[in-house]
Enzyme design. Structure first.
Site, PDB file in Angstrom:
ATOM      1  NE  ARG A 108      20.417  12.098  26.048  1.00 22.99           N
ATOM      2  CZ  ARG A 108      20.346  10.941  25.372  1.00 22.99           C
ATOM      3  NH1 ARG A 108      19.274   9.889  26.168  1.00 22.99           N
ATOM      4  NH2 ARG A 108      20.839  10.677  24.229  1.00 22.99           N
ATOM      5  CD  GLU A 117      22.195   9.116  32.526  1.00 19.35           C
ATOM      6  OE1 GLU A 117      22.714   8.434  31.698  1.00 19.35           O
ATOM      7  OE2 GLU A 117      21.002   9.244  32.179  1.00 19.35           O
ATOM      8  CG  HIS A 152      20.347   5.939  29.896  1.00 19.94           C
ATOM      9  ND1 HIS A 152      21.126   7.331  29.827  1.00 19.94           N
ATOM     10  CD2 HIS A 152      19.417   5.727  29.148  1.00 19.94           C
ATOM     11  CE1 HIS A 152      20.750   7.795  28.758  1.00 19.94           C
ATOM     12  NE2 HIS A 152      19.581   6.985  28.375  1.00 19.94           N
TER      13      HIS A 152
END
Length: 315
Positions: free
Chosen positions: A235, A264, A282
């Site tokens: 993360r 993000e 991601h």
């Protein structure tokens, strides 16, 4: 079962079309992300919702949960629970499920891919050829990976899968984890600073959440050797992004390979401007095979909930 009698599900964020179609065939699906005024919709229709489907990177806020008095399940597409208040869910008797057991290999593959891309300058090499630089000069040298030392932050399923891959490259593996793993043939470090200091690559594979926020801070980056690379497939919140940018700009570490970011999909321009950074959107679990398996698990959890069966992937 008539259309009117079908259970109501609230979809917080888009998912694969195949999962949406499957859910829609069995349940009444409402898409919160398509509502012009989500709060107004929740106030008017929230009492009908019995289950929520969301993504791990999106989660669901307590403010939304408060508008869903009949909810009994939060089914997460992913393994991250940091965007869901588990304490709130527990107190409200809301079950939470994840898609555990199906994305481990893809994320571990991504970790090694990022490590190799950074150390061997693969992205820079691609640009070097495309821009015609090879016609004028020799490419820069990369860094050898085989036989080096890798430290893994977190030794859950993904951490273990990364360690197995690193071992295949004849790398020595050390790690930190919340609990000892005596069954593993790797060295457990007593603290993150030792792990950072004694390895050529530091891979972040720990869980997200408030407890681990900013785990990789300026002091950890300072402990890393100047030739070391940081890889993050966990993360973005686990790494202090500003501290990382400063370390990269000062060349206090050799580079960073990142699949995740603090805010993000917004990535700091300062990171984008650096040549010693590998950036990915991601996509650690983003293969067609794994995303379909994740969809199957989400549906299985929702289906089990409404049929009163044990949840296959309860947190």
């Amino acid at each position: 079962m008539t259309q009117q009698a079908r259970p109501n599900i609230l979809l917080i964020a888009p998912v694969l079309d195949s999962l949406l179609d499957r859910l829609s065939s069995a349940f009444e699906v409402h898409r919160l992300y398509e509502q012009d005024e989500p709060l107004a919709w929740l106030a008017a229709e929230g009492t009908r919702v019995q289950a929520v489907v969301t993504r791990g990177d999106v989660g669901i806020s307590n403010a939304v949960l408060e508008q869903l008095p009949q909810i009994g399940l939060i089914a997460i597409f992913g393994v991250g629970t940091d965007a869901v208040d588990l304490d709130y869910a527990r107190k409200a008797n809301i079950a939470v499920t994840i898609t555990s057991g199906v994305l481990t290999n893809d994320v571990a593959d991504m970790a090694m891919g990022l490590l190799l891309s950074g150390a061997r300058r693969l992205c820079l090499g691609d640009r070097f050829v495309r821009e015609g630089q090879w016609l004028r000069q020799a490419p820069a040298l990369g860094t050898q990976v085989s036989g080096k030392r890798v430290g893994i932050v977190g030794m859950g399923n993904i951490g273990r899968a990364i360690a197995q891959r690193a071992t295949a490259f004849d790398m020595s593996v050390s790690y930190i984890s919340c609990t000892p793993k005596p069954e593993l043939p790797y060295t457990r470090c007593g603290d993150i600073y030792t792990l950072a200091r004694e390895n050529d690559f530091l891979i972040v594979a720990a869980s997200g959440g408030a407890a681990n926020r900013g785990l990789i801070d300026a002091s950890v980056l300072e402990a890393m050797p100047a030739h070391a690379w940081l890889v993050n497939i966990a993360r973005g919140t686990l790494v202090d992004e500003n501290a990382l940018i400063q370390a990269l700009q000062r060349k206090a570490i050799a580079g960073a390979a990142l699949d995740v970011f603090e805010e993000e999909p917004h990535v700091p321009e300062a990171l984008i401007a650096l040549d010693n950074v590998i950036l990915q959107p991601h996509v650690g679990s983003a293969t067609a095979e794994t995303r379909q398996k994740m969809s199957d698990v989400v549906f299985a959890n929702v289906d089990a909930f409404f049929k009163g069966r044990p949840l296959p992937n309860a947190v």
